[in-house]
Design an enzyme around this catalytic site. Sequence first.
Site, short mmCIF file in Angstrom:
data_model
loop_
_atom_site.label_atom_id
_atom_site.label_comp_id
_atom_site.label_asym_id
_atom_site.label_seq_id
_atom_site.Cartn_x
_atom_site.Cartn_y
_atom_site.Cartn_z
N ASP A 98 0.85 -1.18 0.00
CA ASP A 98 0.00 0.00 0.00
C ASP A 98 0.89 1.24 0.00
OD1 ASP A 98 1.05 0.09 2.52
OD2 ASP A 98 -0.84 -0.09 3.59
N ASP A 272 -8.31 -7.66 0.02
CA ASP A 272 -7.37 -7.90 1.13
C ASP A 272 -8.09 -7.59 2.43
OD1 ASP A 272 -7.04 -4.81 0.77
OD2 ASP A 272 -6.07 -5.27 2.68
N CYS A 310 -12.21 -29.36 5.40
CA CYS A 310 -11.02 -28.55 5.16
C CYS A 310 -9.79 -29.45 5.12
CB CYS A 310 -10.88 -27.49 6.25
SG CYS A 310 -9.44 -26.44 6.04
N CYS A 312 -6.63 -28.39 5.48
CA CYS A 312 -5.45 -27.72 6.05
C CYS A 312 -4.79 -28.60 7.13
CB CYS A 312 -5.81 -26.35 6.62
SG CYS A 312 -6.49 -26.37 8.27
N CYS A 315 -6.88 -28.88 10.40
CA CYS A 315 -8.06 -29.74 10.36
C CYS A 315 -7.69 -31.20 10.12
CB CYS A 315 -9.03 -29.25 9.29
SG CYS A 315 -9.74 -27.64 9.72
N HIS A 340 -5.57 -22.37 9.26
CA HIS A 340 -6.92 -22.76 8.85
C HIS A 340 -7.67 -21.57 8.22
CE1 HIS A 340 -10.98 -24.17 8.66
NE2 HIS A 340 -11.32 -23.04 9.23
ZN ZN Z 1 -8.80 -26.17 8.23
#
Ligand code: ZN
Lengths: 399, 413
Positions: A98, A272, A310, A312, A315, A340
């Site tokens: 920015d 963002d 999920c 990730c 998880c 996550h």
């Molecule tokens: Zn997750």
Amino acid sequence: MTAARSALSLKIVSECSVTKARCCKMTLPHHTVDTPVFMPVGTQGTLKGITPEQLEELDCQIMLGNTYHLGHRPGPKLINEIGGLHNFMQWKRCLLTDSGGFQMVSLVKLSEMTEEGVKFVSPHDNSVMMLTPEKSIEIQNDIGADIIMQLDDVVSSTTTGSRVVEAMHRSVRWLDRCIKAHKRPDKQNLFGIVQGGLDAELRTECAKEMVKRDVPGFAIGGLSGGEEKYHLWRMVTLSTDILPKHKPRYLMGVGFAVDLVVCVALGCDMFDCVYPTRTARFGRALVRSGQLQLKNQRYVADMRPIDADCKCLTCRNYTRAFLHSIVTHESVSCSLVSLHNIAFQMKLMSDIRQSIREDRFPQFIRDFFLEMYPTKKYPEWAVDALDSVGVHLNDEFIQ
Amino acid sequence: MMRFILSKVTGGARLGLLTELQSLSSSTTIETPMCMVYTRGGIAPFVTKDLLAKIANLPKVAHVPLNTLTRHHETAAKFENGLKDFAAMHDFIVYSCVQDSTEQMPVFQNDKTTIAVWGRAGKQKVTVDEYMRIQESVKPDWYQALCDSDANKDSSKKRLRKGVERTLNYLDECLEKHNKSERLKASALFGVLEGGFQRQDRVFSAKETAKRPVAGFCIEGFDNFGPSAEHFQVSDIKHLIKDLVMELPADKPRMMPGVMTPDNVLEAVNAGIDIFDTAYPYFATSRGCALVFNYSLENESSEENKMSIKESPKPFQIDLNDDRYTGDFSPVLEGCTCYVCQRYTKAYVHHLLVTTELLASILLMIHNFHHYFGFFEEIRQSLKAERLDRLYTKIHAQRPKTESSVTKDNDLG
Ligand SMILES: [Zn+2]
Ligand SMILES: [Zn+2]
């Protein structure tokens, strides 16, 4: 106007046949980014507790750095010396910085807008300093992000009257100064920022002026400050109507799941928000039905992962019960919940992109809203916004 | 149940093997001397498991002090494999113990029926019943009996004797409950040796504990743990250890928590200790320091590295908070093969420290674990190649010149 050199190319891959949503491939110096894209915010050259490699594994394609923070520490000279922020933080994909103006106005109490730039008292040594458009670009050139932002005259989105008019015109003038000061247009892409508060006429005028400048992309600014969503979507949709199709549109500071889905439908490509990582610190995990406050006693023996679908690391390995036992106690929990939450944002965007490519985005929107609001108490602004692009949430008969 | 095979003894130093670790794949064995991975609440500090798995020579033993687990063991109890299921630690064997070697234990708080530990909610008093219930929930591969380790150099004879007696009583009670427990059937129970700096008490404690059917021994009660343990010098008590290990059977492992710096580790190895913890790399990480001592018998440190160690206020490490690293684009440790040193500069870690970013601790923990694990690998290799004396000389040459420069420095924040 002659076309400026640019280090960005945008290829529209698919367009939604109902809404203004589109899927693009945006080629930047460090990576080709699939849009619509969510960009996590790594303020000081790192994303809270996550390594760049972990981010890549989560399919993060572009992230943000804050010029105000990085310009202070470690400073533009040092970043330049080590070959840019990419090298310093070992992030191989795209970066966006920015201008530093927004942070300055929101973080530094003693700041004042003048035609020359933002005048402020350094919180570090109390000296009076000036952030001019030229200075902002100089710092951003040193940092070396793929996309850099013009310095704009920031006013609170709730301000009205002559100050908003002045800020809008000044932002256009400052864009010209930024273009002139930009030393690396072949390696970095300068985006203009459409301002104009919540005034449709001013927004329109500003967008039209900006479009005359041949910059590689445009942002829609000044809409992340807690204004009514009623205004937000109107300002967004009128901006995307004016902005050229062949250039990316970046809606600054917007990143809640609902806002993302609606604003993609209104034609935005980039987003963002600090929220997903900031909220992780307090043990809040994002899910399609809202969020889980993992500190809450109700999770003490909850043997499910945050989200069974999920993929990730968090998880795949941990239950809500285990996370409950470490959140806010062990700092590694912040990394786990952040991982996550970033995975959540990435999955949401990739689902959005896929549905656009398969031209079933309107159905995706309806499914998404039903999951988030099972009782169909949809926020009015979202219903209106989606109505405006042909998706009718409350119409039972349209499938 | 875990077994220990002694493969080689050189002087007092032992090369051994932990086998029959049910929870790991049957072929996995663990060589000693070794150090365990320190955990808090059942998870390694700072570092997520994907990054942890990338660290070379990662020991497959998780060290789980009771304090950070308080209350959550109840949830662990719901799992067949206890904490291992709850905390997703299937690729580790779990060692569970009373006190946390990174935190000073409550002082003068123990009595005949309860032991005080610092839990998250403050001081907690634990009875044998409660302790064994927790262990049943945790279901560790190996754990220590409840013990009164509140002792140090200045403890009175009377206090030390009491500690020894209580600890033996606790051991008997733990053994009784252990033998009746279905869930702890496959867990190995270690007895704890107390007695402070008193030779007589130490020998008595060792003798008596060795008479019990324990799987191994923990030697504790030389200091109250926490940052002050960094000043604890094994050389002060090495004769004491040599005397007491005479009373212990050779075929059972011996562990000693809270041994910190590499010179102290080598002293303890020489005195016959097999298992250590990783409080030291955790401390270094917590204060923004990187371990940089040279344990490679092939490579000499660069002059620069030698200089920076010499000038560092802490032995064997450098403080990356120091402004001198602001523009230092060299890796944390030249020649280090860890994830961090292959990618990042001292300048970047310094930047993360001054901006109090979480990644600073993550990167430092990875490097410091890597370095400490590598040091233990070198100890094992040196023992095999009969060159431990060379390693000892090399490490001792890197000690700060005056002891006072170490002991004066008490700010361990
Ligand atoms: Zn997750
Ligand atoms: Zn390293």
